[in-house]
Design an enzyme around this catalytic site. Structure first.
Site, short mmCIF file in Angstrom:
data_model
loop_
_atom_site.label_atom_id
_atom_site.label_comp_id
_atom_site.label_asym_id
_atom_site.label_seq_id
_atom_site.Cartn_x
_atom_site.Cartn_y
_atom_site.Cartn_z
N LYS A 33 0.83 -1.21 0.00
CA LYS A 33 0.00 0.00 0.00
C LYS A 33 0.87 1.25 0.00
CE LYS A 33 -3.87 -0.05 2.24
NZ LYS A 33 -4.71 -0.29 3.38
N ARG A 102 -2.99 2.97 8.84
CA ARG A 102 -3.37 1.76 8.09
C ARG A 102 -2.19 0.80 7.97
NH1 ARG A 102 -7.78 2.88 4.51
NH2 ARG A 102 -8.51 4.99 4.89
N GLY A 111 -7.98 -8.17 5.21
CA GLY A 111 -8.75 -8.30 6.44
C GLY A 111 -7.97 -8.85 7.62
N MET A 113 -5.11 -7.59 9.10
CA MET A 113 -4.52 -6.64 10.05
C MET A 113 -5.42 -5.43 10.18
SD MET A 113 -0.53 -6.96 9.31
CE MET A 113 -0.74 -6.57 7.61
N ARG A 346 -3.43 -0.81 -6.73
CA ARG A 346 -2.49 -1.93 -6.85
C ARG A 346 -2.84 -2.67 -8.13
NH1 ARG A 346 -5.48 -5.24 -2.11
NH2 ARG A 346 -7.39 -5.37 -3.25
N HIS A 462 -4.52 -32.52 6.25
CA HIS A 462 -4.69 -33.91 5.80
C HIS A 462 -5.59 -33.96 4.56
CE1 HIS A 462 -6.73 -37.87 5.86
NE2 HIS A 462 -5.51 -38.29 6.11
N ARG A 646 13.47 -47.15 -18.03
CA ARG A 646 14.13 -47.48 -16.77
C ARG A 646 13.99 -48.97 -16.48
NH1 ARG A 646 12.06 -45.17 -11.15
NH2 ARG A 646 10.43 -46.73 -11.46
N SER A 806 19.54 -38.70 -14.77
CA SER A 806 18.19 -38.18 -14.58
C SER A 806 17.93 -38.20 -13.07
CB SER A 806 17.18 -39.07 -15.30
OG SER A 806 15.88 -38.58 -15.05
N CYS A 874 13.24 -36.57 -13.46
CA CYS A 874 12.00 -37.29 -13.74
C CYS A 874 11.16 -37.52 -12.49
CB CYS A 874 12.27 -38.59 -14.48
SG CYS A 874 13.28 -39.73 -13.53
N TYR A 894 16.49 -31.03 -19.47
CA TYR A 894 15.05 -31.20 -19.59
C TYR A 894 14.41 -31.52 -18.24
CZ TYR A 894 15.82 -36.25 -19.32
OH TYR A 894 16.17 -37.50 -18.89
C1 PEP Z 1 12.10 -40.81 -8.33
O1 PEP Z 1 12.52 -41.44 -7.38
O2 PEP Z 1 12.10 -39.58 -8.39
C2 PEP Z 1 11.56 -41.51 -9.50
C3 PEP Z 1 11.18 -40.85 -10.58
O3 PEP Z 1 11.41 -42.85 -9.40
P1 PEP Z 1 10.18 -43.55 -8.66
O4 PEP Z 1 9.20 -42.49 -8.32
O5 PEP Z 1 9.64 -44.54 -9.62
O6 PEP Z 1 10.87 -44.16 -7.49
MG MG Z 2 12.93 -43.53 -7.66
#
Ligand code: PEP
Ligand code: MG
Length: 922
Positions: A33, A102, A111, A113, A346, A462, A646, A806, A874, A894
């Site tokens: 502000k 303010r 809301g 503060m 803003r 949860h 894999r 990876s 991955c 990647y």
């Molecule tokens: C990982 O561990 O990040 C992974 C891609 O392998 P997984 O989830 O199959 O253990």
């Molecule tokens: Mg794994």
């Protein structure tokens, strides 16, 4: 301590800045502000003069519990400058200057503060105000508001006590609304309020204006640390250390008669981005009245008719602000006796839909570049647009608003317990499980329900964590709901809903609606699946067309500018097909474990149970053509693109029957045999006994840390060899079919370079053998998953045996933190978030400091050892917006994520490039 420059005046001010001194980029110090008030002042817009006390003063106050001594001096100096600028003195007996005090933190905390208006009024200056305004009623009303707000906020008196006194006098006077009370009534109320203050706080309402101001400032600082503010910050991941700034602003009044008023407006439609005047105006009213909906507001068009000059000034200010911020702005303003005052601006909040549309509209208006358009949208917004949605055109009744915990649109009947949820779902009913909060006992109901709604808990409660994990729509923390599971009712204000009544919840916005709202598929998903032209053919709705075009333009731009490639985690040809359509440039992780399930499970059992090599080999030989066929299909889908396969990862016992169930079966069968009542053949019985022995042999207390991944491949003869041969033969087949397969073999869970070397030696031998037999050249890279700390710490050595890395950040997070990935999120992450140990699950967003450090180190040492090492990720983090930025920063090639998240990763990878300083100027 901060250092202010000597611009304009030369003092050692560090805690107080006049509005004329700051600018919009100082949100850290001046709060949102304050920074924007300063910016508007700098632009020459009519902002009531004032000053900002910095967040640093708040931090000092929090550390020491007192206002810093220098602050007192600096406030005096700023106040004098303010008085000089306005030409009136704080709390003067004639024409008093009044100020509002303010809060204003760096991030907006609506809301959460406090704000105190009319500071400076006392028994004397109220007379001055009455004279100056020629409105005694107004003056006494302002004074009673001050005592009320001050009593509640500064002195901690229960607000209901004041409200009760107000109600009593109203009923005594037969007044229905506040404005029915006369000046005399209000004067009497002020006296009552003063008594309340004395009785409840043990002190008199402070008459000295400066004392009021100092106490108000301290109270605003205190309000940073109220329970609700802390809770809000935890939920929104705002740091507790930031502190709030305090803005002291000279009061202007919108309630001084018909030529005064107050309003809010947007520089363009926040839902569609259409340029125009959007807002509300309420004559003869104060700020809160507009939002509180006390009276019906006027449109800006009506405002123009009422007060053409103020409207023209507002319009000019709106244009000025939008041009300056180059974005949609929202504005609060007041007209005091025909003069426009700007109270706040803003960059306006907007829906995901509007974010994309406004970004491209601003590009078309040549206000921003495409790079900037990309920065104005987020992967989270794109993700919200990809879920089925409530039909925007359908009417709906909003019941409550909670936190958007897991996206989607769900309509169903209310149920209050897990058992009913399961029973009703089994009857084919759609149910929404409504609970105060959920616990592990609710899991069955959560699985059965189409949506989950709680009145308590935050984004890592949860309910939120579990629902997200299951992809179930979920809204949490809808505090307006009072859930009574015993009475099977939920109260929302005066409304009472019973079990079986229908509600609709929007997991992307946190909204809860009464009754059913029609759901429509996401037009953005249609676009991603079928392309722009086909998606546009589905609709004639102008808004949808504009949205889809906007997403298309921005996503294409992200593809042009991004450095990171985006691959997908896909295990089947079908997934691979979808991933490719959604823009994946390869498969970063093809998990092969499902290829051992179903009908093939018996073959795996034979591999495990075989007593002789020949027997095992026979089972492996039977698996070979099946695996080969799977790989051929996937390589065909991914023709021309890297396909990282894999080798089998989970512990073998996962493919065998459950230990307890099998033990019971064998015990019962043994018992029957003892009694001569056997049902099964001797052969079946022997098989079960053998199987049980094997399952017992393989049983592990911590299977995730046991015989899995490369360990399995090295100790169970023939298993990896089978898979490698299947990959090699599939690759050869595709080559012979004229395809361009790019299979890669990835070794899971390696911790030592020796493990890699052993697999590599075996693999190279098999590849050479298949190449010779098939008469083709097999160019198949062999690489390692880096998913154990030791692998990361020895990355330089690992790179000697791996052509690519990876990062398996799921296991890397599990093993770095020592958190069991299958248990902890629902077991205690909610408590851990409340305790402030974690702000967000490290399984969701990469823990930059710990796990990220290992990633960084492994990238550096891996590349130092092998400069042409290809590196990707991955784990789940590959599709998480914040994590994508980290992976870009550390120089991965990647990210790989589930097909559904590929577009999100594409967008975020583009944003990461632009954030680093894109060069585009279109
Ligand atoms: C990982 O561990 O990040 C992974 C891609 O392998 P997984 O989830 O199959 O253990
Ligand atoms: Mg794994």
């Amino acid at each position: 301590m901060g250092q202010a420059s000597c611009a304009g005046r030369c003092v050692t001010a560090t805690y107080v800045f006049d509005f004329s001194e700051g600018n919009k980029d100082q949100k850290d110090l001046l709060g949102g502000k304050g920074a924007n008030l300063a910016e508007m002042t700098r632009l020459g817009l009519p902002v009531p003069p004032g000053f900002t006390i910095t967040t640093e003063a708040c931090r000092s106050y929090m550390a020491t519990g007192t206002l810093p001594a220098e602050l007192r001096v600096e406030v005096t100096m700023a106040l004098r400058r303010l008085e000089d600028a306005v030409g009136r003195n704080l709390g003067d007996f004639h024409e008093p200057l009044l100020v509002s005090v303010r809060s204003g933190a760096k991030f907006s905390m609506p809301g959460m503060m406090d704000t105190i208006l009319n500071v400076g009024l006392n028994d004397a200056s109220v007379q001055g105000l009455a004279e100056f305004s020629q409105d005694a009623r107004f003056a006494w009303d302002s004074y009673r508001r001050l005592i009320q707000m001050f009593g509640k906020t500064v002195l901690g008196i229960d607000g209901d006590v004041f409200a009760h006194a107000l109600d009593t006098i109203k009923s005594e006077r037969g007044a229905t609304i506040d404005t029915d009370l006369s000046a005399k009534d209000l004067e009497e109320l002020v006296e009552q309020f003063k008594v309340i203050v004395r009785d409840h706080s043990g002190r008199d309402f402070p008459q000295h204006p400066r004392e009021q101001l100092d106490l108000a400032i301290a109270a605003i600082f205190e309000s940073w640390n109220t329970d609700r503010a802390r809770l809000y910050r935890r939920r929104e991941r705002i740091s507790d250390d930031l502190g709030t700034a305090v803005n002291v602003v000279s009061m202007v009044f919108g309630n001084l008669g018909p030529d005064s008023g107050t309003g809010v407006c947007f520089t363009r439609d926040p839902a569609t981005g259409k340029v125009g005047d959007y807002g509300d105006y309420l004559p003869n009213a104060q700020g809160e009245d507009v939002v509180a909906g006390i009276r019906n507001t006027l449109s800006l068009a009506d405002f123009e008719k009422l007060d053409p000059q103020s409207f023209a000034d507002l319009r000019q200010a709106m244009r000025r602000l939008e041009t300056h911020y180059r974005d949609l702005c929202d504005i609060e303003f007041t007209v005091e006796r025909g003069k426009l005052w700007m109270l706040q601006t803003r960059v306006g909040k907007r829906t995901a839909n509007a974010a994309f549309r406004i970004a491209t509209q601003l590009v078309d208006e040549h206000l921003i570049t495409m790079d900037e358009a990309l920065e104005r949208v987020t992967g989270q917004q794109l993700s919200n647009l990809m879920f089925p949605q409530f039909d925007a055109g359908a009417s709906r009744t909003l019941l409550a608003k909670g936190m958007a915990a897991s996206p989607g649109a769900a309509v169903g009947q209310i149920v209050f317990d897990s058992k009913t949820a399961q029973a009703w779902a089994a009857e084919g009913k759609d149910v929404i499980l409504v609970r105060r909060e959920t616990n592990p006992d609710d899991l069955g109901g959560m699985i059965a329900a189409v949506g989950v709604l709680t009145s308590r808990g935050g984004k890592t409660s949860h309910a939120a964590v579990v629902a997200r994990g299951m992809g179930t729509t979920c809204v949490v923390g809808a505090e307006a709901l009072e859930v009574d599971a015993t009475a099977q009712t939920v109260h929302v204000g005066k409304r009472v809903l019973k079990q079986g009544e229908v509600i609709a919840i929007d997991g992307s916005t946190g909204e809860v609606f009464l009754g059913s709202v029609p759901v429509v598929p996401s037009p953005v998903v249609q676009y991603l699946e079928e392309g722009l032209d086909a998606a546009l053919e589905h609709t004639t709705d102008e808004d949808t067309i504009v949205l889809v075009r906007a997403v298309d333009r921005i996503l294409k731009h992200a593809d042009e500018v991004r450095r990171l490639d985006v691959h997908a985690n896909a295990d089947t040809a079908e997934d691979a097909h979808r991933a490719r359509i959604w823009g994946a440039q390869g498969i970063g992780l093809c998990r092969t474990e499902h290829m051992f399930l179903g009908d093939r499970r018996v073959l795996i059992e034979r591999v495990v149970l075989a007593r002789e090599d020949a027997e095992r080999q026979a089972a492996l030989d039977a698996l070979l053509p099946l695996q080969r066929a799977d790989f051929i299909d996937i390589l065909r889908e991914m023709d021309g693109l890297p396909t990282t396969i894999r080798l089998i990862d989970p512990p073998l016992h996962e493919f065998l029957p459950d230990l307890t169930a099998l033990s019971v079966r064998v015990a019962l069968a043994t018992d029957r045999r003892e009694r001569g009542e056997e049902k099964e053949t001797q052969e079946e019985f022997d098989h079960d006994v053998q199987l049980l022995a094997a399952v017992e042999r393989m049983h592990e207390a911590n299977p995730m840390l046991g015989l899995r991944g490369v360990r399995l491949g090295l100790v169970v003869p023939g298993l990896f060899a089978l898979q490698i041969r299947a990959i090699a033969e599939a690759h050869a087949t595709r080559l012979k079919e004229g395809g361009h397969p790019r299979a890669e073999i990835m070794v899971p869970l390696a911790a030592s370079v020796m493990e890699l070397r052993l697999v590599r030696d075996e693999a190279e031998a098999i590849l050479a053998e298949v190449a010779k037999a098939e008469g083709v050249e097999l160019d198949i890279a062999i690489g390692a998953m880096i998913e154990l700390p030791r692998a990361a710490l020895t990355a330089g050595r690992m790179a000697g045996e791996a052509e690519f890395f990876s990062f398996g950040t799921n296991d890397l997070t599990q093993t770095t933190w020592g958190f069991s990935r299958d248990d902890v999120e629902s077991a205690f992450f909610a408590e851990y978030t409340d305790l402030g140990v974690i702000a967000v699950s490290p399984f969701e967003t990469i823990d930059r400091t710990g796990v990220g450090r290992l990633v960084r180190l492994a990238v550096e040492e891996g590349r130092a050892a092998r400069p042409d090492l290809t590196i990707g990720v991955c784990g789940e983090h590959g599709g998480d917006p914040e994590s994508v930025h980290f992976f870009d920063e550390v120089g991965l090639d990647y990210v790989s994520c589930s097909p559904f998240r590929v577009p999100i990763a594409r967008l975020e990878a583009g944003r990461a490039s632009v954030a680093k300083g894109g060069s585009d100027t279109r």
